[in-house]
Design an enzyme around this catalytic site. Sequence first.
Site, mmCIF file in Angstrom:
data_model
loop_
_atom_site.group_PDB
_atom_site.id
_atom_site.type_symbol
_atom_site.label_atom_id
_atom_site.label_comp_id
_atom_site.label_asym_id
_atom_site.label_seq_id
_atom_site.Cartn_x
_atom_site.Cartn_y
_atom_site.Cartn_z
ATOM 1 C CB SER A 1 3.105 0.475 8.183
ATOM 2 O OG SER A 1 3.530 -0.795 8.116
ATOM 3 C CE1 TYR B 1 1.018 -0.641 2.972
ATOM 4 C CE2 TYR B 1 2.807 -1.089 4.776
ATOM 5 C CZ TYR B 1 1.467 -0.540 4.173
ATOM 6 O OH TYR B 1 0.524 -0.637 5.284
#
Length: 311
Positions: free
Chosen positions: A151, A164
Site C-alpha cells: 500500500s 495498517y
Amino acid sequence: GLSMPPSFGKGKVVVITGAASGLGKACALKCAERGMKVVLCDIDETDLAATAEACGQIVSCEGVLSKVVDVSDAAAVEALKTTCWEAFGGAHVLLNNAGTGVGSASALTNKEGWRKNLEVNLFGVLNVLQAFVPPMLAQDGETVTIINTGSKQGITMPPGNLAYNVGKAGVKAITEGLQHELRGRDPGSSGAAATAHLFVPGWVNTMLARNYFRDEKGADFDHEKDVPWSTENPAAGAWMPDETIDHLFQEVAAGRFYIICPDNDVSREMDNKRIAWAAGDITERDVPLSRWHTDYTEEFAEYMAASTDGE
C-alpha cells in the site's frame, strides 16, 4: 496481448488470497480468462463462492479450487498448499493479497486492533510465503511469479491508521528482501526461475471499506449507509479493480518490481514526489510526517505544484 511471463500461461496455476472480492476477484477472473487454473481463498464464504462460480464458468469447475481460509492461521494455509499440490500438482503465480483495514490510529491504544491487523496483513503474508514459495521454487524448469499486495500507506505513512501503515511497511520490507534473496540464487542450480513484485494499488473501488465497517459495527452494520465507496458504489477518484489488475499485468510483463499504480486523482508523478518528500523528512528536515505538519503545509503545496516534467 501482453507478453507475460510463462508462469501466466494456459494451464498454469495461480493462487490468490483475498480472492472473494476487489483486486483478488479481478485477478482471478483475468487469470481464468488466460486459461489458468485458479486457487482461491478468503474468509468471506459467500463472496468467495460467487468468485469461484464466475471463474468456473470461464475455465470449467475442474480448473477452480476454492477454500475458506484465514491467512493468519498458519496451519490452514499449509493445508491449502497441500490441497493445491494434490489437485493441480504445483503453483506458478502467487497473489498474496488478503488484507484487513481493521487497525488502530494510535501507538497508545487498541492493542486488539494492532494485533488483528498485523496477524493478517503481516503474519498472514508471511504464512502464505512460507507455505507456498519453497515448493514453488522447487519446480524444475518452471517460471514463478510472486506478487505481494502492499500500500502507498506503507511507504508515505499518512496519519489515520498507524497499525495498517506498519503492516504494509512490513510487506514492502519483506518483498524487497525476498526479491534480493531470489536474485541471489545460483543460476546454475535446479528449481524454478522466480521473481517477486510489490503491488502498490492506488485508491481502488474494492470492498475493503465494506469489510472494515462490517467488522467494526457487527449487528449494527447498514450496507446502504455505512459503505462510503465500493465496487458497486464506486468513487469517481478511484480506479475499478479490473483496471488496476490490467495495470499490474502490464507492469509484470515489463519486469517491474515496484508496481505503483495511479488512480483518477493521483498520477505516478505525484506519487513519486510524495515518496521523495517523505524521504526528505529524514535526509533534510528531521521532521517525521512533515507533509501533515501545519508548519510545512505551504511548502509542501508549493513543492507539489512545481512541475518536474517540464510541462
